[in-house]
Design a protein around this motif. Structure first.
Motif, PDB file in Angstrom:
ATOM      1  N   LEU A   1       0.793  -1.065   0.206  1.00 55.16           N
ATOM      2  CA  LEU A   1       0.077  -0.137   0.146  1.00 55.16           C
ATOM      3  C   LEU A   1       0.637   1.426  -0.053  1.00 55.16           C
ATOM      4  O   LEU A   1       1.767   1.586   0.995  1.00 55.16           O
ATOM      5  N   ALA A   2       0.707   2.653  -0.533  1.00 50.86           N
ATOM      6  CA  ALA A   2       1.620   3.125  -1.364  1.00 50.86           C
ATOM      7  C   ALA A   2       1.086   4.532   0.338  1.00 50.86           C
ATOM      8  O   ALA A   2      -0.144   4.939   0.671  1.00 50.86           O
ATOM      9  N   LYS A   3       2.013   4.332   1.012  1.00 46.56           N
ATOM     10  CA  LYS A   3       1.585   5.529   2.406  1.00 46.56           C
ATOM     11  C   LYS A   3       1.376   6.984   1.494  1.00 46.56           C
ATOM     12  O   LYS A   3       2.020   7.399   0.465  1.00 46.56           O
ATOM     13  N   THR A   4       0.750   7.560   2.076  1.00 51.80           N
ATOM     14  CA  THR A   4       0.389   9.481   1.664  1.00 51.80           C
ATOM     15  C   THR A   4       0.943  10.498   2.491  1.00 51.80           C
ATOM     16  O   THR A   4       0.685   9.474   3.477  1.00 51.80           O
ATOM     17  N   THR A   5       1.225  11.302   2.277  1.00 50.68           N
ATOM     18  CA  THR A   5       1.749  12.558   3.160  1.00 50.68           C
ATOM     19  C   THR A   5       1.304  13.967   2.649  1.00 50.68           C
ATOM     20  O   THR A   5       1.368  13.998   1.122  1.00 50.68           O
TER      21      THR A   5
END
Lengths: 109, 117
Positions: A1-5
């Motif tokens: 899962l791509a982490k978002t900031t």
């Protein structure tokens, strides 16, 4: 899962254009980028979704650069009613919905 | 767009009772639904993934015996908070995945505010 900031918060005034950028450096080839809006004591509401370049609908625009490692939600001419939390999610068809902290947008008169 | 109905919107109960929350997809079939809880001024925390006709998949730290999930049909998933205690007080939200379009989208219920006295 791509982490978002995302930025934690943004302030703006009525009538201004607001841009909120989300970083997702480890986005996968099959991942789409989706933005949601949430008002207090309500479930999130779908705003816009895209894969690359630019997507526009009646509510917002979504800009995605060629490397897709970030995306920018653009809200044209915000009003007081746009005060909400905005979430950026990244995933493919089988993705679990893992929410980041979101960006609290506060629109002032 | 697609509609997800969540009921009740608010419930107040005594400690020790069980509370059931329903999540319905009104105009599409949802093989997968998700349940979240949210504390004030915090983000949504995924509790479990509900799959029609099979057992739910719980996230780490979520007690499956405490939060019972049933997804008996393509349009209905339920979350039962068993033997509720004050620390279970929270905002619970469901979502359903609509895969009928070109791109899958998630649609969310309006949430349930649970207050345990």
């Amino acid at each position: 899962l791509a982490k978002t900031t995302q930025p934690i918060c943004r302030d703006s005034y009525e009538g201004q254009e607001v841009n909120i950028t989300c970083s997702h450096n480890n986005i996968a080839t099959n991942d789409y980028i989706t933005w949601y809006q949430q008002f207090p004591s309500q479930g999130p509401r779908f705003i816009i979704q895209g894969y690359k370049t630019k997507v526009t609908n009646e509510v917002a625009s979504l800009f995605i650069p060629a490397d897709r490692k970030s995306s920018t939600l653009s809200l044209p001419r915000v009003s007081l009613s746009d005060t909400a939390v905005y979430y950026c999610l990244v995933g493919d068809e089988g993705f679990k919905t893992i929410f980041g902290a979101g960006t609290r947008l506060f629109v002032k008169a | 767009g697609a509609v997800v109905s969540q009921h009740p919107s608010r419930v107040i109960c005594k400690s020790g009772t069980s509370v059931k929350i329903e999540c319905r997809s009104l105009d599409f079939q949802a093989t997968t639904m998700f349940w979240y809880r949210q504390f004030p001024k915090k983000s949504l925390m995924l509790m479990a993934t509900s799959n029609e006709g099979s057992k739910a998949t719980y996230e780490q730290g979520v007690e499956k015996d405490k939060f019972l999930i049933n997804h008996a049909s393509l349009t209905l998933s339920t979350l039962t908070v068993t033997s509720a205690h004050p620390e279970d007080s929270s905002f619970y939200i469901c979502s359903a995945r609509d895969g009928t379009g070109a791109i899958e989208k998630l649609f969310f219920g309006s949430g349930t505010q649970l207050s345990v006295l």
